[in-house]
Scaffold this motif. Sequence first.
Motif, mmCIF file in Angstrom:
data_model
loop_
_atom_site.group_PDB
_atom_site.id
_atom_site.type_symbol
_atom_site.label_atom_id
_atom_site.label_comp_id
_atom_site.label_asym_id
_atom_site.label_seq_id
_atom_site.Cartn_x
_atom_site.Cartn_y
_atom_site.Cartn_z
ATOM 1 N N GLY A 510 0.795 -1.214 0.000
ATOM 2 C CA GLY A 510 0.000 0.000 0.000
ATOM 3 C C GLY A 510 0.826 1.262 0.000
ATOM 4 N N LEU A 511 2.068 1.154 0.500
ATOM 5 C CA LEU A 511 2.958 2.316 0.549
ATOM 6 C C LEU A 511 4.240 2.099 -0.241
ATOM 7 N N VAL A 512 4.801 0.904 -0.116
ATOM 8 C CA VAL A 512 6.108 0.622 -0.689
ATOM 9 C C VAL A 512 6.014 -0.584 -1.624
ATOM 10 N N THR A 513 6.707 -0.490 -2.749
ATOM 11 C CA THR A 513 6.823 -1.613 -3.673
ATOM 12 C C THR A 513 8.187 -2.253 -3.463
ATOM 13 N N ARG A 514 8.194 -3.574 -3.325
ATOM 14 C CA ARG A 514 9.448 -4.290 -3.090
ATOM 15 C C ARG A 514 9.582 -5.419 -4.107
ATOM 16 N N THR A 515 10.845 -5.730 -4.419
ATOM 17 C CA THR A 515 11.153 -6.885 -5.257
ATOM 18 C C THR A 515 11.732 -7.980 -4.372
ATOM 19 N N GLY A 516 11.229 -9.187 -4.545
ATOM 20 C CA GLY A 516 11.724 -10.328 -3.778
ATOM 21 C C GLY A 516 12.061 -11.487 -4.695
ATOM 22 N N VAL A 517 12.858 -12.397 -4.198
ATOM 23 C CA VAL A 517 13.257 -13.585 -4.960
ATOM 24 C C VAL A 517 13.145 -14.784 -4.027
ATOM 25 N N ARG A 518 12.558 -15.865 -4.551
ATOM 26 C CA ARG A 518 12.484 -17.062 -3.715
ATOM 27 C C ARG A 518 12.695 -18.313 -4.568
ATOM 28 N N GLN A 519 13.228 -19.329 -3.909
ATOM 29 C CA GLN A 519 13.476 -20.615 -4.566
ATOM 30 C C GLN A 519 12.156 -21.376 -4.663
ATOM 31 N N LEU A 520 11.867 -21.935 -5.824
ATOM 32 C CA LEU A 520 10.618 -22.663 -6.038
ATOM 33 C C LEU A 520 10.813 -24.156 -5.817
ATOM 34 N N ASP A 521 9.806 -24.784 -5.182
ATOM 35 C CA ASP A 521 9.824 -26.245 -5.097
ATOM 36 C C ASP A 521 9.187 -26.816 -6.363
ATOM 37 N N ASP A 522 9.050 -28.130 -6.431
ATOM 38 C CA ASP A 522 8.579 -28.760 -7.663
ATOM 39 C C ASP A 522 7.174 -28.289 -8.051
ATOM 40 N N ALA A 523 6.287 -28.212 -7.074
ATOM 41 C CA ALA A 523 4.919 -27.793 -7.377
ATOM 42 C C ALA A 523 4.872 -26.345 -7.824
ATOM 43 N N GLU A 524 5.644 -25.522 -7.172
ATOM 44 C CA GLU A 524 5.688 -24.106 -7.532
ATOM 45 C C GLU A 524 6.317 -23.915 -8.908
ATOM 46 N N ARG A 525 7.297 -24.747 -9.218
ATOM 47 C CA ARG A 525 7.916 -24.665 -10.546
ATOM 48 C C ARG A 525 6.877 -24.963 -11.623
ATOM 49 N N ARG A 526 6.098 -26.018 -11.414
ATOM 50 C CA ARG A 526 5.077 -26.376 -12.399
ATOM 51 C C ARG A 526 4.082 -25.230 -12.585
ATOM 52 N N GLU A 527 3.726 -24.581 -11.491
ATOM 53 C CA GLU A 527 2.762 -23.493 -11.581
ATOM 54 C C GLU A 527 3.356 -22.282 -12.312
ATOM 55 N N GLU A 528 4.623 -21.988 -12.044
ATOM 56 C CA GLU A 528 5.281 -20.847 -12.705
ATOM 57 C C GLU A 528 5.451 -21.111 -14.201
ATOM 58 N N ILE A 529 5.829 -22.334 -14.558
ATOM 59 C CA ILE A 529 5.985 -22.653 -15.985
ATOM 60 C C ILE A 529 4.630 -22.629 -16.681
ATOM 61 N N ALA A 530 3.582 -23.049 -15.973
ATOM 62 C CA ALA A 530 2.233 -22.968 -16.545
ATOM 63 C C ALA A 530 1.864 -21.510 -16.781
ATOM 64 N N ARG A 531 2.214 -20.621 -15.846
ATOM 65 C CA ARG A 531 1.947 -19.191 -16.041
ATOM 66 C C ARG A 531 2.672 -18.666 -17.263
ATOM 67 N N MET A 532 3.936 -19.099 -17.443
ATOM 68 C CA MET A 532 4.724 -18.658 -18.578
ATOM 69 C C MET A 532 4.102 -19.152 -19.892
ATOM 70 N N LEU A 533 3.411 -20.306 -19.830
ATOM 71 C CA LEU A 533 2.777 -20.861 -21.030
ATOM 72 C C LEU A 533 1.454 -20.164 -21.362
ATOM 73 N N SER A 534 0.678 -19.823 -20.323
ATOM 74 C CA SER A 534 -0.674 -19.346 -20.594
ATOM 75 C C SER A 534 -0.931 -17.903 -20.237
ATOM 76 N N GLY A 535 -0.065 -17.298 -19.466
ATOM 77 C CA GLY A 535 -0.281 -15.909 -19.083
ATOM 78 C C GLY A 535 -0.916 -15.818 -17.720
ATOM 79 N N ALA A 536 -1.675 -14.733 -17.495
ATOM 80 C CA ALA A 536 -2.230 -14.454 -16.164
ATOM 81 C C ALA A 536 -3.212 -15.537 -15.729
ATOM 82 N N GLN A 537 -4.026 -16.055 -16.661
ATOM 83 C CA GLN A 537 -5.015 -17.075 -16.329
ATOM 84 C C GLN A 537 -4.406 -18.449 -16.569
ATOM 85 N N ILE A 538 -4.061 -19.148 -15.491
ATOM 86 C CA ILE A 538 -3.405 -20.448 -15.614
ATOM 87 C C ILE A 538 -4.473 -21.519 -15.767
ATOM 88 N N THR A 539 -4.400 -22.284 -16.849
ATOM 89 C CA THR A 539 -5.378 -23.322 -17.144
ATOM 90 C C THR A 539 -4.812 -24.689 -16.803
#
Length: 553
Positions: A510-539
């Motif tokens: 609400g006041l400050v914008t921050r950039t963060g980085v985190r290591q993804l586990d297997d499930a999170e990796r699948r979700e991120e790659i799905a986002r990269m494939l389909s965009g904002a709406q993950i199918t």
Amino acid sequence: MLTALSIRDVVLIEALDLDFGTGLGVLTGETGAGKSILLDSLGLALGARADSGLVRQGASQAVVTASFELTDPTAVATLLGESGLDHDPSEPLTIRRLVKADGGSRAYVNDQPASAGLLRELGGLLVEIHGQHDDRGLLNPRGHRALLDSFGRLDVNAVATAYRKLREADEALAIARSEQETAARDREWLEHAVGELQALAPESGEEAVLAERRATMQRGERIAGELQQIADLLDGSDGALTRLRQAARILERVAEDHPALGEALAALDLALVEGGATQDNIDTAAEALAFDPAALEADEARLFELRGLARKHRVQPDDLADLAETFAARLARIEGGEGTIAQLEAQVSAAESAYVAAAETLSAARSAAAARLDAAVAGELAPLKLDAAKFRTTVESLPRDQWSASGRDRVEFEVSTNPGAPFAPLIKIASGGELSRFILALKVALAEEGGARTLIFDEIDRGVGGAVASAIGERLARLASGTQLLVVTHSPQVAARGAHHLLIAKSHDGLVTRTGVRQLDDAERREEIARMLSGAQITDEARAQAERLLEAA
């Protein structure tokens, strides 16, 4: 290998601590999430220009700390040693850079103050960054010869040795010619100087001998009259000793008449003995101080000549003898200089022939290695959708004034991107995507022979997808085998190949914008790659496709 990166107060990053491992690490995130901040932070630790604009708003300074594990610490240890810094090869290497909000920066290597220039040199040994606008590394023709030699595992020691001998022969000839020219100009003066010195024939130590002898004769000249007057008073016809002897003879006749007369005679005899001794000493001194006016004049003239000639040549009188030999030797070199120069020219010719022979052998080996490298790169081009492009390594002879210990070849990587198009330097490729893919192809070809350092590719897959993106991912994974490679990517095919996956994302409170980085586990990796494939709406279809990509990797 980069093992850790700590970032404090850099742009949108408040506090971030990352650990890295070997193999292929991928960094993904939506456009504008801050991937460039991460690379800028690492670049800051590696000696990039310190810009106060990198400091997070409201913070007094930004701090970046990078830690490296060195598998081959020799080059780093040498560089640090030359800079006066200590480093235990068994310990990690830590680089820290501080940038103040009001300007200025400080750098430390293992907590020892260092310059930004040293950080840049270390960065060149530790990390190789390839971006769309990179003008270093593989794009810099100055490094192409060394890369080709590494690829071909070529030994340049024989050429380096021959070059050193050629340089020594060249320098000896240049010195001789310079001396010959100078001496020839001074020949008349040298002849006069040598004649003058040889006529005088000075000897070492001669000045001190002449000066002492002159001083002795001058003292004798000064007191000769006094000594003669003393001699006359003591032993002349009417001198004291003569009178004392006369008195002694008279006392001898009357000494028995009274005891006091006997004592007087004894005292007189003693006086005669002392007086005789005095006379002997005066005679000795007079003999020692005796002088010949002609000899005194000759010594004085010789002494003045020695000192005058020494002043003329600005040396000490005792150095005149050595100077005479030096001048005579220079004059002799003038007279025999042509013969000496001819000998040195022959030595240069022999050294040059030996260098050329070694350099030609190296050039032939380079040409053979260039053909192998061209074939290796060509095999990588078609899968990267560069099948119409051609790559070649040119090996050209340099003029003599550009020969070096590395040989007499200019090596440059060139490409032709379209059929019939002329070859041009690698850096002249117009398309950023093509350039990145050429770099990847070349890096893969080089790495197969000689290994690689920590590599970072910034959006090498921009503008491509499908089979080309898959080919890029496969080659990146191959390149990362046994080493460390970090890739900033927007391609799901590349992301699926990663051994480690870091997600870069922005957050708002609400006041400050921050950039963060985190290591993804297997499930999170699948979700991120799905986002990269389909965009904002993950199918579900995107998730299934992501799963297939991960399984195929």
